[in-house]
Motif scaffolding. Sequence first.
Motif, PDB file in Angstrom:
ATOM      1  N   ASP A 270       0.831  -1.209   0.000  1.00 10.16           N
ATOM      2  CA  ASP A 270       0.000   0.000   0.000  1.00 10.16           C
ATOM      3  C   ASP A 270       0.860   1.252   0.000  1.00 10.16           C
ATOM      4  O   ASP A 270       1.921   1.303   0.603  1.00 10.16           O
ATOM      5  CB  ASP A 270      -0.993   0.034   1.167  1.00 10.16           C
ATOM      6  CG  ASP A 270      -0.322   0.210   2.499  1.00 10.16           C
ATOM      7  OD1 ASP A 270      -0.646   1.150   3.223  1.00 10.16           O
ATOM      8  OD2 ASP A 270       0.568  -0.611   2.815  1.00 10.16           O
ATOM      9  N   THR A 271       0.384   2.237  -0.759  1.00 11.10           N
ATOM     10  CA  THR A 271       1.006   3.558  -0.829  1.00 11.10           C
ATOM     11  C   THR A 271      -0.112   4.579  -0.827  1.00 11.10           C
ATOM     12  O   THR A 271      -1.118   4.406  -1.521  1.00 11.10           O
ATOM     13  CB  THR A 271       1.822   3.724  -2.129  1.00 11.10           C
ATOM     14  OG1 THR A 271       2.878   2.772  -2.145  1.00 11.10           O
ATOM     15  CG2 THR A 271       2.430   5.123  -2.233  1.00 11.10           C
ATOM     16  N   THR A 272       0.077   5.651  -0.055  1.00  8.09           N
ATOM     17  CA  THR A 272      -0.905   6.743  -0.041  1.00  8.09           C
ATOM     18  C   THR A 272      -0.286   7.962  -0.698  1.00  8.09           C
ATOM     19  O   THR A 272       0.897   8.249  -0.495  1.00  8.09           O
ATOM     20  CB  THR A 272      -1.322   7.061   1.409  1.00  8.09           C
ATOM     21  OG1 THR A 272      -1.974   5.905   1.931  1.00  8.09           O
ATOM     22  CG2 THR A 272      -2.279   8.245   1.482  1.00  8.09           C
TER      23      THR A 272
ATOM     24  N   GLY B  21      -5.208  18.867  -5.995  1.00  8.56           N
ATOM     25  CA  GLY B  21      -6.291  18.209  -5.254  1.00  8.56           C
ATOM     26  C   GLY B  21      -7.611  18.191  -6.017  1.00  8.56           C
ATOM     27  O   GLY B  21      -8.492  17.391  -5.719  1.00  8.56           O
ATOM     28  N   ARG B  22      -7.765  19.084  -6.996  1.00  9.98           N
ATOM     29  CA  ARG B  22      -9.026  19.125  -7.753  1.00  9.98           C
ATOM     30  C   ARG B  22      -8.930  18.371  -9.070  1.00  9.98           C
ATOM     31  O   ARG B  22      -9.936  18.206  -9.769  1.00  9.98           O
ATOM     32  CB  ARG B  22      -9.407  20.585  -8.032  1.00  9.98           C
ATOM     33  CG  ARG B  22      -9.635  21.370  -6.757  1.00  9.98           C
ATOM     34  CD  ARG B  22     -10.724  22.402  -6.905  1.00  9.98           C
ATOM     35  NE  ARG B  22     -10.625  23.163  -8.119  1.00  9.98           N
ATOM     36  CZ  ARG B  22     -10.537  24.482  -8.174  1.00  9.98           C
ATOM     37  NH1 ARG B  22     -10.517  25.184  -7.065  1.00  9.98           N
ATOM     38  NH2 ARG B  22     -10.486  25.112  -9.317  1.00  9.98           N
ATOM     39  N   ARG B  23      -7.738  17.940  -9.434  1.00 12.59           N
ATOM     40  CA  ARG B  23      -7.583  17.295 -10.757  1.00 12.59           C
ATOM     41  C   ARG B  23      -8.044  15.833 -10.700  1.00 12.59           C
ATOM     42  O   ARG B  23      -7.831  15.146  -9.703  1.00 12.59           O
ATOM     43  CB  ARG B  23      -6.118  17.442 -11.226  1.00 12.59           C
ATOM     44  CG  ARG B  23      -5.785  18.914 -11.457  1.00 12.59           C
ATOM     45  CD  ARG B  23      -4.332  19.149 -11.742  1.00 12.59           C
ATOM     46  NE  ARG B  23      -3.920  18.688 -13.053  1.00 12.59           N
ATOM     47  CZ  ARG B  23      -2.659  18.781 -13.502  1.00 12.59           C
ATOM     48  NH1 ARG B  23      -1.722  19.305 -12.719  1.00 12.59           N
ATOM     49  NH2 ARG B  23      -2.356  18.366 -14.700  1.00 12.59           N
ATOM     50  N   PRO B  24      -8.662  15.355 -11.798  1.00 13.23           N
ATOM     51  CA  PRO B  24      -9.261  14.013 -11.766  1.00 13.23           C
ATOM     52  C   PRO B  24      -8.236  12.889 -11.884  1.00 13.23           C
ATOM     53  O   PRO B  24      -7.305  12.969 -12.684  1.00 13.23           O
ATOM     54  CB  PRO B  24     -10.159  14.028 -13.011  1.00 13.23           C
ATOM     55  CG  PRO B  24      -9.545  15.036 -13.926  1.00 13.23           C
ATOM     56  CD  PRO B  24      -8.873  16.059 -13.071  1.00 13.23           C
TER      57      PRO B  24
ATOM     58  N   LEU C 287      -7.392   6.639 -14.128  1.00 11.13           N
ATOM     59  CA  LEU C 287      -6.240   5.793 -13.776  1.00 11.13           C
ATOM     60  C   LEU C 287      -6.610   4.827 -12.651  1.00 11.13           C
ATOM     61  O   LEU C 287      -6.288   3.627 -12.713  1.00 11.13           O
ATOM     62  CB  LEU C 287      -5.054   6.675 -13.360  1.00 11.13           C
ATOM     63  CG  LEU C 287      -3.826   5.952 -12.821  1.00 11.13           C
ATOM     64  CD1 LEU C 287      -3.285   4.939 -13.824  1.00 11.13           C
ATOM     65  CD2 LEU C 287      -2.718   6.957 -12.451  1.00 11.13           C
ATOM     66  N   LEU C 288      -7.312   5.341 -11.654  1.00  7.29           N
ATOM     67  CA  LEU C 288      -7.652   4.486 -10.506  1.00  7.29           C
ATOM     68  C   LEU C 288      -8.539   3.328 -10.946  1.00  7.29           C
ATOM     69  O   LEU C 288      -8.379   2.191 -10.498  1.00  7.29           O
ATOM     70  CB  LEU C 288      -8.332   5.325  -9.419  1.00  7.29           C
ATOM     71  CG  LEU C 288      -7.460   6.457  -8.839  1.00  7.29           C
ATOM     72  CD1 LEU C 288      -8.234   7.259  -7.793  1.00  7.29           C
ATOM     73  CD2 LEU C 288      -6.164   5.910  -8.239  1.00  7.29           C
ATOM     74  N   GLU C 289      -9.470   3.622 -11.874  1.00  9.26           N
ATOM     75  CA  GLU C 289     -10.348   2.546 -12.369  1.00  9.26           C
ATOM     76  C   GLU C 289      -9.542   1.492 -13.122  1.00  9.26           C
ATOM     77  O   GLU C 289      -9.787   0.294 -12.979  1.00  9.26           O
ATOM     78  CB  GLU C 289     -11.437   3.131 -13.277  1.00  9.26           C
ATOM     79  CG  GLU C 289     -12.536   3.798 -12.487  1.00  9.26           C
ATOM     80  CD  GLU C 289     -13.360   4.765 -13.324  1.00  9.26           C
ATOM     81  OE1 GLU C 289     -13.413   4.587 -14.565  1.00  9.26           O
ATOM     82  OE2 GLU C 289     -13.930   5.702 -12.735  1.00  9.26           O
TER      83      GLU C 289
ATOM     84  N   SER D 200     -10.132   6.568  -2.601  1.00  5.55           N
ATOM     85  CA  SER D 200      -9.819   7.945  -3.002  1.00  5.55           C
ATOM     86  C   SER D 200     -10.923   8.868  -2.523  1.00  5.55           C
ATOM     87  O   SER D 200     -11.977   8.418  -2.061  1.00  5.55           O
ATOM     88  CB  SER D 200      -9.715   8.049  -4.528  1.00  5.55           C
ATOM     89  OG  SER D 200     -11.008   7.997  -5.104  1.00  5.55           O
ATOM     90  N   ASN D 201     -10.655  10.151  -2.665  1.00  4.33           N
ATOM     91  CA  ASN D 201     -11.659  11.157  -2.348  1.00  4.33           C
ATOM     92  C   ASN D 201     -12.460  11.426  -3.627  1.00  4.33           C
ATOM     93  O   ASN D 201     -12.179  12.378  -4.351  1.00  4.33           O
ATOM     94  CB  ASN D 201     -10.923  12.412  -1.841  1.00  4.33           C
ATOM     95  CG  ASN D 201     -11.846  13.575  -1.615  1.00  4.33           C
ATOM     96  OD1 ASN D 201     -13.045  13.383  -1.408  1.00  4.33           O
ATOM     97  ND2 ASN D 201     -11.301  14.784  -1.688  1.00  4.33           N
ATOM     98  N   GLU D 202     -13.381  10.531  -3.925  1.00  2.72           N
ATOM     99  CA  GLU D 202     -14.205  10.627  -5.147  1.00  2.72           C
ATOM    100  C   GLU D 202     -13.373  10.850  -6.393  1.00  2.72           C
ATOM    101  O   GLU D 202     -13.573  11.793  -7.162  1.00  2.72           O
ATOM    102  CB  GLU D 202     -15.250  11.742  -4.986  1.00  2.72           C
ATOM    103  CG  GLU D 202     -16.240  11.423  -3.888  1.00  2.72           C
ATOM    104  CD  GLU D 202     -17.273  12.526  -3.681  1.00  2.72           C
ATOM    105  OE1 GLU D 202     -17.241  13.537  -4.398  1.00  2.72           O
ATOM    106  OE2 GLU D 202     -18.098  12.338  -2.791  1.00  2.72           O
ATOM    107  N   GLY D 203     -12.377   9.982  -6.561  1.00  8.56           N
ATOM    108  CA  GLY D 203     -11.548  10.047  -7.762  1.00  8.56           C
ATOM    109  C   GLY D 203     -10.501  11.150  -7.716  1.00  8.56           C
ATOM    110  O   GLY D 203      -9.909  11.486  -8.744  1.00  8.56           O
TER     111      GLY D 203
END
Length: 446
Positions: free
Chosen positions: A121-123, A133-136, A140-142, A153-156
């Motif tokens: 795990d990495t945060t 912080g606002r960039r989508p 990538l996460l999907e 994540s915080n909503e992606g």
Amino acid sequence: MNEGALLDHLTLPEQFDVVVHPVRELRGDVRAQPSKNYTTRYLLAAALAEGETRVVGVATSEDAHAMLRCLTDWGAGIEHIGDDVVIRGFGAAPRAGVTLNPGNAGAVARFLMGVAALTRDTTLVTDHPDSLGRRPQGDLLEALERLGARVSSNEGRLPVTISGPVRGGVVEVSAERSSQYASALMFLAPLLPGGLDLRLTGQIKSHAPLRQTLDTLAAFGIRASASDDLSRVQIPGGQRYQPGRVLVPGDYPGSAALLAAAALLPGEVRLSNLRENDLQGEREAVDVLREMGADIHREGDTLIVRGGQTLRAVNRDGDGFTDAVQALTAAAALAEGTTTWHNVYTLRLKECDRISDTRRELERLGLQARETEDSLSVTGAAQIAGGVTADGHGDHRMIMLLTLLGLRAEAPVRITGAHHIRKSYPQFFAHLHSLGARFDFVERDT
Ligand SMILES: O=C(O)C1=C[C@@H](OP(=O)(O)O)[C@@H](O)[C@H](O)C1
Ligand SMILES: C=C(OP(=O)(O)O)C(=O)O
């Protein structure tokens, strides 16, 4: 201490506004700074190799420091020798359980998110909640989730936690909002047992950085193949990044701002360290400025601009030179006619909304500008009055654009938060100063 040294980025206040004074001409020689995109890539690839790699002539920008800081946190050994960095890599085994802070560096954050799938795990967090912080990050996460990683994540958006390991295989990733998601997976792929057969979906944006990623993989001995349109990239697994020595080329995106400044003002500017055969898409800024009427010629790796010609508007697809659009908008703002940059939707997803925020700042300076969802137009003016305070929007490329307009205005222009220039081009003001520009730096409370 001479004046140039006073302007060195280390001696400027930590946070400042800049007052840009109008100038009659620009004249002199500048060596282009090292490329941002190659610095981030070479440092990462060096860390993914086992053994020592010397990265020659590393950028000194905040984004470069962000990458170095995160790689150190993951366990890489880093030694600075003059302008070079020697990295002792961690190979396929970055330290687990680490929190990384890539600052405001989008490419760094995304590349690290891909590689994070090698760890338990990495945060990733950011100290720039209003920008990075606002960039989508969802695309990538999907893709990482489809590969079997666990992701929160915080909503992606950041902060995100990614838990591997993953095996590899066929995976789709959207390249419609950013190429950085696919680049991230390309860095990860060779270290997975099964490699990756990447299918880039949607209308692919920013082809040039994808080719820079392939170029970097090749420089580190990684085998990869890609279709001509880059919709399919195949990277076999079980490979190792080979340590060695790589040389960072000069930076076209930042240099585009100097080239545009030099075209806008009388005088002669020579910009060296810009190789002709280079994969940076912002190299196209030279053609765009020429099409506008600028007098630019090349002698080897040096571009020579004889400035002050009347410039004409152009109509161009801007996606190929995404990080030079702001600089070229400054040239367009003083050209005859209306320039439109098409196919630039992704500019909305960068450090600020580079379509709406740019339109607003141009209007504040008395210019006519228009936007659609994926285009930006500006009508050139013969003169810019100046005498206003413009908002830098915390965006280095916006600060470059506004600085250029200030140099050509009738009265000084103040730009707020101009220290954000350090994200990609810490010596921007020093370079312009060495060519004859004058600035005042007004300290801001930190
Ligand atoms: O891969 C890279 O290093 C970059 C890709 C581009 O982003 P997009 O792919 O989001 O357009 C570019 O704007 C950014 O400065 C750097
Ligand atoms: C958009 C930029 O960078 P990044 O996406 O890496 O934050 C840029 O350098 O203009």
